[in-house]
Design an enzyme around this catalytic site. Structure first.
Site, short mmCIF file in Angstrom:
data_model
loop_
_atom_site.label_atom_id
_atom_site.label_comp_id
_atom_site.label_asym_id
_atom_site.label_seq_id
_atom_site.Cartn_x
_atom_site.Cartn_y
_atom_site.Cartn_z
N PHE A 689 47.81 39.49 34.56
CA PHE A 689 48.17 40.20 35.79
C PHE A 689 47.67 39.50 37.05
CE2 PHE A 689 47.94 43.52 32.51
CZ PHE A 689 49.26 43.91 32.52
N GLY A 690 47.17 38.28 36.94
CA GLY A 690 46.72 37.61 38.14
C GLY A 690 45.79 36.45 37.85
N VAL A 692 41.92 34.39 38.96
CA VAL A 692 40.57 34.59 39.49
C VAL A 692 40.12 33.29 40.16
CG1 VAL A 692 38.20 35.21 38.94
CG2 VAL A 692 40.08 36.25 37.67
N ASP A 814 40.34 46.37 25.98
CA ASP A 814 40.68 44.94 25.96
C ASP A 814 39.43 44.08 25.79
OD1 ASP A 814 42.39 42.78 25.93
OD2 ASP A 814 42.59 42.63 28.10
#
Length: 996
Positions: A689-690, A692, A814
């Site tokens: 989702f993205g 870092v 998760d």
């Protein structure tokens, strides 16, 4: 004219093939009967059906003519049943492989009817009873392997009739008695593996006559006798000679060097005497282990021994420790193989200096010279050994200053130089050994102060500096040592206050500071050291009262505060109720109102408190309470106003305590500057989702802080839900093993597009995945056994908090190595709550950021695949897989795990020995065994103990931890350990690994 021979041949062939055809149905019936008796958790035999041809069944191979069962191979499937004697009706069977299952009961003697058998492979099951003598009739048998079972009794003499046998493996059982001499008749035998049984008596010399023998191992028995003097002539093809841990005696014959194919010689832990044997011509030798015998030598014999190994250019391991070897090490020592990795001459009577030429051994990992009489200064050449992990030279007579050689030894794990005559100061360069776990400089003549750099290695567990002439204060930097378990600085001349930062060393179990000149009061924070077992502050100049916080030390066994200048009332709770655990003598100003303490320690009764003070105390408390209530009310009002303001501004602040000086409302512009416009070199990692990034943010005072920024990829359909779920979960959680989120940003970028990000604590050591699989990425070092255990405890602590201390409870959903980050002290922090679920019965799962599977492939609990809701049991399963991955070194998504085999099934299909030897990451045990030494310092001359003891302890630790992983990954959620049970067990395992 009738051709009679042709007619007879035709009749024979007709009847033969008719018999084959008729017996095909018999084979089908036998296999279906076998299936009906077997528990099959993996459904491997689900395709075995009477409506299909048995030759197409899983694990079954048939003859080309007649479809008769030729082999039955079903290894590693966790099948469970009594071993059926009906298998003996498979009369054409040539190979039977049921290894790594859970078959139990006795070995059927009816197997002797399978006259075509060439392979019986049944290791790693639960078979019991005795070996059937009838198996000696299987003259075509080439492989007979019953190792790692529970078989008892003796080896039948009839096994000497197995004339075709090439491999006989009976290791790790309960066999006893004498090894039959008839085994010497097995002229084709190449492998004889009888290790780890209870055999006794003399080892039969007839076995040394088997010229085809390649592998011979009988280690771990009670065998006696001598080796034949012409041993090497009898075994020309031998590659592995492993006779360790028995009671062999006599002289090791020099003729052993005639077995020129030898690669491994392990004769350790016996009663061999005489001179060190000579090993000429062994060009393929990789391991030579002669430790723990009664071998003797002189300087001249040492020269001959080392000179005999000059042609063994493949030698990696040489261990001649714990013998009666004397004299000097010759210069020919430098002629040893440059491939040498482990060199151990400890616990002998060697004298003289360490020979020159050390720089040659660039592959050296372990260098053990401890417990000898070596003298002189330490050679500078040691500093050139960049791969060195363990340097042990304690209990010798080395003198002079410690050379400044440690800047290059960045892989060093153990540095043990105690009990010598070393002088001068402790070099700051030791702090550059960032992987250091054990540092022993005790019982020398070192002076000066302790450099603060000593406390730079974040993994330091054991520190011995006792018995020197060290001066000055203990550096406050000691508080950064979160993994420190033992510190002994007693018997020095240190002074100043005990730093309060020592209360931050939460792993401390033994703290000895006796016989110094420390003054001031005992820090109250020492009471925070919950694991403390020994605290010795005796014979100092400490003043003030005994902190009541010490009452909380529930594991304390020894508290020695004697001969100081302590005063005031002695605490009466906790450990102070057990008078055998503490010593207070020599503190003349202590007092007590407890009669037993007065009687046992001779302290006076405390004078009663004055009445005036009694009256004033409640008044003071009332005033303070009123002020505190007023301030609390103001704070609550201010907090409510602040939240309302943030809500109107459209911001979501995850942390209520941002870093001092950092703006609470970080903008897109701030993040863009901090990450250098999201530069590729600042990219830390990428997820579903993205991404870092590492960002350097400016403080209002001109200072900077390095933080991590998780930037959501809003092109992903579920990214916004993921962001909201993570914010919702994190705004109410606070735990030292959860990654701290500083704040969040939800605004527009310079193109007017929606932008969402989380600003979090930066973890300089990356994620756990890169540490346990360093070959996959350009990352740091492999984690040690104890580091992995500590990380597992950290992760369990975080999840335990989410499950049991949050209201409502939270399921992470998760857990995996990539979501476990490591700070500068290698402390683990769980991150990524994008899939987290609240578990309150009254709260729907609308907070969820995903539908369907909850987690990552390989770590998802089985029930999630069938639509089950998120649960703490699901997290427990993921945690168990994470533990198994950490301690086996194998990913759950490894290519080897297919066709129904998983990481859990791979490990659970093994017995305890195999779990350690095969399933576990063996590097962890070997590194621990050669890096960890005994910590029993009651007698300063004792030094460290046997590596073998610690390797055994490491093996027990590995097996125990893997059992925790298996207990958390049971197929049925109700059968799994919850995370609190797992945490408790891991903490107990960690406690059992203590050096005292």
């Amino acid at each position: 004219m009738i051709n009679i021979p042709l007619l007879l041949l035709s009749c024979f062939l007709f009847h033969h093939f008719h018999a084959i055809s008729c017996n095909t149905n018999t084979d089908t019936d036998v296999l279906l009967s076998f299936k009906s008796q077997v528990t099959d958790p993996k459904n491997a035999l689900s395709g075995w059906s009477a409506h299909s041809n048995h030759c197409n069944w899983y694990g079954v191979t048939c003859t080309k003519v007649g479809n008769r069962v030729q082999s039955l191979n079903l290894p590693g499937l966790s099948l469970s049943a009594n071993l059926s004697p009906h298998l003996s009706n498979l009369t054409f069977l040539q190979s039977l492989d049921l290894s790594n299952n859970k078959f139990h009961g006795q070995i059927p003697k009816d197997f002797a009817h399978l006259s075509l058998l060439s392979v019986i492979n049944l290791p790693s099951n639960n078979l019991s009873g005795t070996l059937p003598p009838q198996l000696g009739h299987l003259h075509r048998l080439k492989i007979l392997d019953f190792s790692a079972n529970k078989i008892t009794g003796q080896i039948p003499q009839s096994f000497g009739n197995l004339s075709s046998l090439e491999n006989l493996s009976l290791a790790r059982n309960g066999l006893e008695g004498e090894i039959p001499a008839e085994l010497g008749n097995l002229a084709n035998l190449s492998t004889l593996q009888l290790s780890e049984n209870n055999f006794s008596g003399k080892f039969p010399s007839s076995i040394f006559n088997i010229s085809s023998l390649v592998f011979l191992s009988v280690t771990g028995n009670h065998l006696t006798g001598k080796l034949p003097q012409n041993l090497g002539l009898f075994l020309p093809n031998l590659e592995n000679l492993i006779l360790a841990t028995n009671m062999f005696e006599g002289v090791i014959p020099n003729s052993i060097s005639n077995a020129s194919h030898l690669q491994v010689i392990d004769l350790a832990n016996n009663k061999f005497t005489g001179p060190i044997p000579l090993f000429y011509n062994l060009k393929n030798l990789t391991k030579l282990i002669l430790g723990h015998n009664n071998l003797s030598s002189t300087t001249s014999l040492n020269f001959q021994f080392f000179n005999s190994l000059r042609n063994s250019t493949k030698l990696q391991e040489l261990r001649i420790h714990e013998n009666h070897l004397a004299g000097e090490l010759p210069k020919s020592f430098a002629n040893l193989s440059s491939n040498l990795q482990h060199f151990c001459v400890s616990d002998n009577f060697f004298i003289g200096k360490i020979p020159q030429g050390m720089y040659k051994f660039q592959n050296l990992i372990s260098f053990s010279f401890e417990i000898n009489y070596f003298a002189g200064v330490l050679p500078q050449e040691l500093g050139a050994l960049n791969n060195l992990q363990n340097l042990a030279i304690y209990r010798n007579r080395f003198s002079g200053e410690i050379p400044d050689i440690f800047g290059n030894l960045t892989n060093l794990n153990t540095l043990a130089m105690g009990n010598n005559q070393l002088s001068g100061r402790i070099h700051q360069s030791i702090g550059q050994c960032t992987r250091l776990s054990i540092l022993d400089l005790g019982m020398n003549r070192l002076g000066g102060t302790i450099p603060k750099e000593i406390f730079q290695p974040s993994g330091l567990r054991i520190l011995y500096l006792e018995g020197n002439s060290l001066q000055g204060p203990l550096p406050p930097k000691v508080g950064t040592m979160k993994q420190l378990e033992t510190m002994d600085i007693s018997d020095n001349e240190m002074s100043g206050n005990i730093p309060v930062e020592i209360g931050e060393c939460f792993g401390l179990k033994w703290l000895m500071m006796a016989r110094n000149k420390f003054n001031g009061s005992i820090p109250t924070k020492i009471g925070n050291l919950a694991s403390l077992e020994t605290l010795d502050l005796s014979l100092n100049s400490l003043t003030g009262s005994i902190p009541e916080s010490l009452e909380k030390l529930e594991y304390i066994q020894i508290l020695n505060l004697s001969f100081n200048h302590l005063e005031g009332e002695v605490p009466v709770k906790g450990l102070f109720t057990n008078f055998s655990k503490f010593d207070l003598q020599g503190n003349n100003q202590l007092c007590s109102l407890n009669k037993e303490i007065v009687q046992n320690f001779g302290v006076p009764v405390c004078v009663a408190v004055k009445t005036k003070r009694r009256i004033l105390l409640p008044i003071i408390l009332a005033v303070v309470g009123a002020i505190a209530l007023f301030i609390s009310t103001l704070f609550v009002f201010w907090t409510m106003m602040s939240r309302e303001k943030k809500r109107k501004e459209g911001k979501t602040s995850v942390s209520s305590a941002p870093l001092k000086g950092l703006p609470q409302n970080i903008t897109y512009g701030d993040i863009r500057i901090a990450t250098d416009n999201f530069a590729a070199e600042n990219l830390i990692g990428k997820g579903a989702f993205g991404s870092v990034y590492k960002g350097v943010f400016s403080f209002s005072a001109g200072e900077t802080a390095t933080l991590a920024v998780k930037v959501l990829d809003l092109q992903q359909s579920k990214a916004s839900k993921n962001f909201n779920a993570e914010c919702e979960a994190l705004k109410n959680v606070r735990h030292r093993n959860l990654v701290k989120v500083i704040t969040s940003c939800s605004s527009l970028d310079y193109n007017g597009e929606e932008f969402k990000a989380l600003v979090m604590q930066f973890m300089p050591n990356g994620n756990l995945n890169l540490k346990i699989h360093p070959g996959d990425e350009e990352s740091g070092s492999i984690l040690t056994l104890m580091q992995r255990l500590s990380i597992a405890i950290d992760v369990a602590s975080a999840v335990d908090y989410l499950h049991h201390d949050c209201d409502p409870p939270i399921a992470h959903c998760d857990l995996k190595p990539a979501n476990v980050l490591l700070d500068e002290n290698m402390t683990a922090h769980v991150v990524d709550f994008g899939l987290a679920r609240f578990l309150s019965q009254n709260t729907p799962e609308k907070q969820s950021s995903t539908l369907g599977l909850k987690g990552s492939i390989g770590y998802i609990a089985p029930e999630y695949g069938f639509g089950s809701k998120a649960s703490t049991e699901g997290d427990a399963y993921s945690f168990g897989i994470l533990v198994l991955e950490m301690f086996t070194g194998k990913r759950p998504t490894d290519e080897m795990f297919k066709e129904g085999l998983s990481l859990r099934e791979f490990v659970s299909g093994m017995d305890e020995n195999e779990v350690v030897m095969i399933g576990g990451d063996r590097r962890l045990i070997e590194d621990y065994g050669y890096s960890t030494q005994s910590s029993n310092r009651d007698d300063h001359s004792s030094g460290f103990g046997s590596n073998t003891h610690w390797m055994c302890k490491a093996e027990e630790c590995m097996a125990d931890v893997i059992r925790v992983g298996l207990s958390c990954t049971a197929d049925q959620p109700k059968e799994r350990w919850n995370i609190r049970e797992a945490l408790s067990k891991l903490q107990a395992i960690n406690h059992s690994m203590l050096p005292f």
